[in-house]
Design a protein around this motif. Structure first.
Motif, PDB file in Angstrom:
ATOM      1  N   VAL A 184      -4.548  12.557 -27.349  1.00  0.00           N
ATOM      2  CA  VAL A 184      -5.045  13.056 -26.068  1.00  0.00           C
ATOM      3  C   VAL A 184      -4.278  12.417 -24.911  1.00  0.00           C
ATOM      4  N   ARG A 185      -4.019  13.223 -23.869  1.00  0.00           N
ATOM      5  CA  ARG A 185      -3.480  12.692 -22.611  1.00  0.00           C
ATOM      6  C   ARG A 185      -4.660  12.529 -21.670  1.00  0.00           C
ATOM      7  N   LEU A 186      -5.066  11.284 -21.456  1.00  0.00           N
ATOM      8  CA  LEU A 186      -6.329  10.979 -20.786  1.00  0.00           C
ATOM      9  C   LEU A 186      -6.086  10.498 -19.353  1.00  0.00           C
ATOM     10  N   PRO A 187      -6.693  11.167 -18.340  1.00  0.00           N
ATOM     11  CA  PRO A 187      -6.600  10.640 -16.977  1.00  0.00           C
ATOM     12  C   PRO A 187      -7.392   9.345 -16.872  1.00  0.00           C
ATOM     13  N   THR A 207     -10.200   5.810 -11.675  1.00  0.00           N
ATOM     14  CA  THR A 207      -9.518   5.249 -10.504  1.00  0.00           C
ATOM     15  C   THR A 207      -9.415   3.729 -10.549  1.00  0.00           C
ATOM     16  N   ALA A 208     -10.531   3.066 -10.865  1.00  0.00           N
ATOM     17  CA  ALA A 208     -10.518   1.599 -10.872  1.00  0.00           C
ATOM     18  C   ALA A 208      -9.600   1.063 -11.960  1.00  0.00           C
ATOM     19  N   LEU A 209      -9.619   1.699 -13.128  1.00  0.00           N
ATOM     20  CA  LEU A 209      -8.760   1.267 -14.228  1.00  0.00           C
ATOM     21  C   LEU A 209      -7.293   1.477 -13.878  1.00  0.00           C
ATOM     22  N   ALA A 210      -6.971   2.663 -13.303  1.00  0.00           N
ATOM     23  CA  ALA A 210      -5.597   2.958 -12.916  1.00  0.00           C
ATOM     24  C   ALA A 210      -5.106   1.973 -11.857  1.00  0.00           C
ATOM     25  N   GLY A 251     -13.241  -0.296 -32.771  1.00  0.00           N
ATOM     26  CA  GLY A 251     -11.865   0.147 -32.898  1.00  0.00           C
ATOM     27  C   GLY A 251     -11.192   0.333 -31.543  1.00  0.00           C
ATOM     28  N   GLU A 252      -9.918   0.714 -31.589  1.00  0.00           N
ATOM     29  CA  GLU A 252      -9.137   0.846 -30.363  1.00  0.00           C
ATOM     30  C   GLU A 252      -8.022   1.869 -30.548  1.00  0.00           C
ATOM     31  N   TYR A 253      -7.395   2.228 -29.442  1.00  0.00           N
ATOM     32  CA  TYR A 253      -6.298   3.195 -29.475  1.00  0.00           C
ATOM     33  C   TYR A 253      -5.079   2.612 -28.762  1.00  0.00           C
ATOM     34  N   PRO A 254      -3.951   2.490 -29.450  1.00  0.00           N
ATOM     35  CA  PRO A 254      -2.717   2.178 -28.741  1.00  0.00           C
ATOM     36  C   PRO A 254      -2.367   3.381 -27.867  1.00  0.00           C
ATOM     37  N   ALA A 255      -1.778   3.142 -26.722  1.00  0.00           N
ATOM     38  CA  ALA A 255      -1.484   4.235 -25.802  1.00  0.00           C
ATOM     39  C   ALA A 255      -0.246   3.917 -24.980  1.00  0.00           C
ATOM     40  N   THR A 256       0.310   4.953 -24.377  1.00  0.00           N
ATOM     41  CA  THR A 256       1.447   4.815 -23.477  1.00  0.00           C
ATOM     42  C   THR A 256       1.016   5.202 -22.080  1.00  0.00           C
ATOM     43  N   LEU A 257       1.321   4.379 -21.106  1.00  0.00           N
ATOM     44  CA  LEU A 257       0.936   4.624 -19.725  1.00  0.00           C
ATOM     45  C   LEU A 257       1.891   5.617 -19.081  1.00  0.00           C
ATOM     46  N   GLU A 258       1.332   6.626 -18.403  1.00  0.00           N
ATOM     47  CA  GLU A 258       2.110   7.600 -17.645  1.00  0.00           C
ATOM     48  C   GLU A 258       1.640   7.575 -16.205  1.00  0.00           C
ATOM     49  N   ILE A 259       2.570   7.572 -15.253  1.00  0.00           N
ATOM     50  CA  ILE A 259       2.242   7.438 -13.835  1.00  0.00           C
ATOM     51  C   ILE A 259       2.898   8.561 -13.054  1.00  0.00           C
ATOM     52  N   GLU A 260       2.095   9.206 -12.212  1.00  0.00           N
ATOM     53  CA  GLU A 260       2.612  10.224 -11.288  1.00  0.00           C
ATOM     54  C   GLU A 260       1.958   9.989  -9.928  1.00  0.00           C
ATOM     55  N   ASP A 279      -1.734   8.640  -9.386  1.00  0.00           N
ATOM     56  CA  ASP A 279      -2.519   8.933 -10.577  1.00  0.00           C
ATOM     57  C   ASP A 279      -1.869   8.343 -11.819  1.00  0.00           C
ATOM     58  N   ALA A 280      -2.700   8.039 -12.808  1.00  0.00           N
ATOM     59  CA  ALA A 280      -2.191   7.468 -14.056  1.00  0.00           C
ATOM     60  C   ALA A 280      -2.926   8.081 -15.242  1.00  0.00           C
TER      61      ALA A 280
END
Length: 243
Positions: free
Chosen positions: A16-19, A22-25, A48-57, A60-61
């Motif tokens: 999933v690509r998750l927005p 605001t506070a977390l970003a 459990g947990e999810y490894p993820a990659t940060l995307e920034i525009e 917004d993140a």
């Protein structure tokens, strides 16, 4: 070096690509100054947990989630720290360290000798503050399940709740030590540790606890500060129980 970890109070799924909220970003991009493409970890408190990659525009993140990792860092049993409300901001320290030591719950007690008294909006604000401390401590120490923090109650109200497992009250004049009390409970999986505020439990509270089947235990020859005693008991108990 461990990856930055963030609690995200939303359902998480692989791919999933998750927005990001605001506070977390803001914390990830503005405070930690992470860049697009940074490797991070998200968890939602359900295990459990999810490894993820940060995307920034712009401002917004997003996080693009990888495969679910079932890793957990919980104790083999459950410990509840029943902490008489200390003065000042000492409870902040207790909550943070209880998370690190693996407590499943902290139950603050408005004891008869507690200097700090909370009610109304002030109480709600303080409980929310403790919950945020528990969340941040989980992010830092690697836990994927959030420790619960109750609203303060009287000792009588806490004792009126259904009793699970062994309940031990820390008292410097108790007749038995912590190790002896735990050794008499083979296979124990639920432990509550009661620690008084500055000045300790009142005689009435000690009598009430004994009446309800709570066992008093001592912890060494020294008198520990209230913000130290519960944490020391937790660490010793988990070692003695092999948790």
């Amino acid at each position: 070096m461990s990856l930055p970890r963030f609690f995200c109070d939303t359902p998480l799924s692989p791919g999933v690509r998750l927005p990001l909220p605001t506070a977390l970003a803001h914390h990830a991009v503005r405070v930690l100054r992470l860049r697009a493409g940074a490797a991070i970890v998200l968890f939602n408190g359900g295990g459990g947990e999810y490894p993820a990659t940060l995307e920034i525009e712009g401002k917004d993140a997003w996080a693009r989630l990888g495969d679910f990792d079932p890793r957990d860092a919980e104790l083999a049993g459950r410990i509840v720290l029943v902490q008489g409300l200390p003065s000042g901001d000492k409870m902040d320290w207790v909550v943070e360290k209880a998370v690190e030591l693996g407590a499943s719950r902290v139950s603050p007690i408005a004891a008869q000798r507690s200097v700090l008294q909370l009610s109304g909006a002030r109480l709600e604000k303080r409980v929310a503050h403790w919950a945020r401390i528990a969340q941040a401590a989980s992010e830092q120490c690697g836990r994927n399940r959030l420790m619960a923090v109750d609203a303060p109650a009287t000792l009588r109200d806490w004792l009126d709740q259904p009793a699970d497992g062994l309940r031990l009250l820390c008292h410097p004049e108790a007749g038995q030590g912590l190790a002896d009390a735990l050794a008499a409970q083979p296979g124990l999986r639920q432990l509550s540790l009661l620690v008084g505020p500055e000045g300790g439990w009142s005689d009435a509270e000690l009598a009430l606890a004994a009446e309800r089947g709570v066992q008093a235990v001592r912890y060494g020859p020294r008198v520990l500060r209230t913000e130290t005693a519960g944490l020391a008991l937790m660490a010793a108990a988990t070692a003695l129980l092999g948790w």
